[in-house]
Design an enzyme around this catalytic site. Structure first.
Site, short mmCIF file in Angstrom:
data_model
loop_
_atom_site.label_atom_id
_atom_site.label_comp_id
_atom_site.label_asym_id
_atom_site.label_seq_id
_atom_site.Cartn_x
_atom_site.Cartn_y
_atom_site.Cartn_z
N LYS A 91 0.82 -1.21 0.00
CA LYS A 91 0.00 0.00 0.00
C LYS A 91 0.86 1.27 0.00
O LYS A 91 0.58 2.21 -0.73
CB LYS A 91 -0.94 0.01 1.22
N LYS A 105 2.23 17.57 -6.39
CA LYS A 105 1.59 18.23 -7.55
C LYS A 105 0.77 19.43 -7.06
O LYS A 105 0.87 20.53 -7.63
CB LYS A 105 0.71 17.21 -8.27
N TYR A 145 7.73 -6.07 -1.61
CA TYR A 145 8.56 -4.85 -1.55
C TYR A 145 9.03 -4.48 -2.95
O TYR A 145 8.91 -3.33 -3.38
CB TYR A 145 9.75 -5.11 -0.64
#
Ligand code: UDP
Length: 313
Positions: A91, A105, A145
């Site tokens: 996640k 952004k 990972y």
């Protein structure tokens, strides 16, 4: 600058906070503390240029005020940790990177992703250059990972290309130094704490697998330079001095005068990469960077740190 650092209470995140503060910047540190520890930041308590927010970057994130750069370092990062938190690892590499990019952004900030040599998997090319696409087992235990970081790189490049954002990707190779967690299961805390307790060092497999160890201050310097550069593709940062894990164990036993020797154990995690060594030509050419701290000096500082931690544990 005012910089946002996710994973601020971790090993690398906390050293990054220190570096940015030392350079006169303001730092907002974010961490959900599943593998990080506020102990790594306690020396910053009361510092007016530092703000800590306990928050999980995998959830929607609002950061008040201006932000000039976002450094996304949040993630379980040791094999033991990402086996314990496989879903959180996926996640934070996906949703967490999305949120961190979204903050960057919205704030018109630069973005730097902490990626990893694990994107190369168990490499078939040696040493690893940035243009090597890797050899990763998607469904192996390390896949959580490796694939999270590979996705994070892809998303970062998509934001750069689609939104014209200034993004940077650092591929971090094995790094060691003060503030590693005693129980994170990685080779440096394991070997050093075993040696300081007078126990035999646990070498997994026959010890012929190789790694190259970079001292944390060298790594942080490479990251600082990369953020300030104008290069938007991945850059390896690590120490090219390669050794076998057996040699490394012998070295630590010699440095600590540990008479207990070595025991061989089965590898705890399938898919242990057999070789790993960064090709750092890109970092040398673009950033004028290369590691400066010798293994002797770096290990001496690390052993000092672990001496204290072993006492209180
Ligand atoms: N390793 C070992 N004994 C230990 C811990 C690790 O021999 O007590 C080995 C491990 O199998 C791997 C290398 O040391 O080959 C580096 O492991 P680490 O967990 O530090 O990180 P990795 O480089 O695998 O991500």
């Amino acid at each position: 600058m005012r910089v946002l650092i996710t994973g601020a209470a971790g090993f690398l995140g906390s050293h990054l906070c220190d570096r940015f503060l030392a350079e006169g910047h303001q730092v907002v540190g974010l961490d959900n503390l599943i593998t990080g520890s506020t102990r790594n930041l306690e020396h910053l308590a009361g510092n007016p240029d530092f703000l800590f927010l306990r928050h999980d970057i995998s959830n929607y994130t609002f950061v008040p005020g201006p932000v000039d750069a976002v450094l996304h370092f949040a993630s379980p990062a040791s094999p033991i940790d990402y086996l314990q938190y496989p879903i959180q690892t996926l996640k934070v590499g996906s949703l967490g990177t999305h949120n961190a990019l979204g903050v960057a952004k919205a704030k018109n900030a630069r973005f730097l992703l902490a990626s990893t040599s694990e994107v190369y998997g168990d490499p078939l090319v040696h040493p690893q250059r940035e243009d090597y696409p890797g050899n990763v087992d998607t469904i192996g235990p390390r896949g959580v990972y490796d694939e999270a970081k590979r996705f994070a790189e892809a998303l970062t490049m998509a934001y750069q290309r689609t939104h014209g954002m200034q993004t940077r990707i650092v591929r971090i190779f094995n790094t060691y130094g003060p503030r590693m967690r005693l129980d994170d299961g990685r080779v440096v805390p394991n070997f050093v704490s075993q040696a300081l307790r007078g126990q035999p060092l646990t070498v997994y497999g026959d010890g012929s697998q190789t790694r190259s160890f970079c001292y944390v201050s060298d790594l942080i310097d490479g990251i600082y330079r990369l953020l300030n550069s104008d290069f938007g593709e991945p850059v390896n940062i690590g120490n090219p001095k390669e050794m076998t894990i057996l040699e490394f164990a012998q070295h630590i036993n010699a440095l600590t005068n540990n008479p207990a020797g070595i025991v061989y154990e089965d590898a705890r995690i399938k898919g242990d990469p057999q070789t790993r060594q960064p090709d750092i030509s890109r970092a040398r050419a673009l950033l004028g960077w290369e590691p400066r701290v010798s293994l002797e000096k770096g290990l001496a500082a690390t052993i000092d740190y672990f001496q204290e931690r072993v006492k209180v544990s």
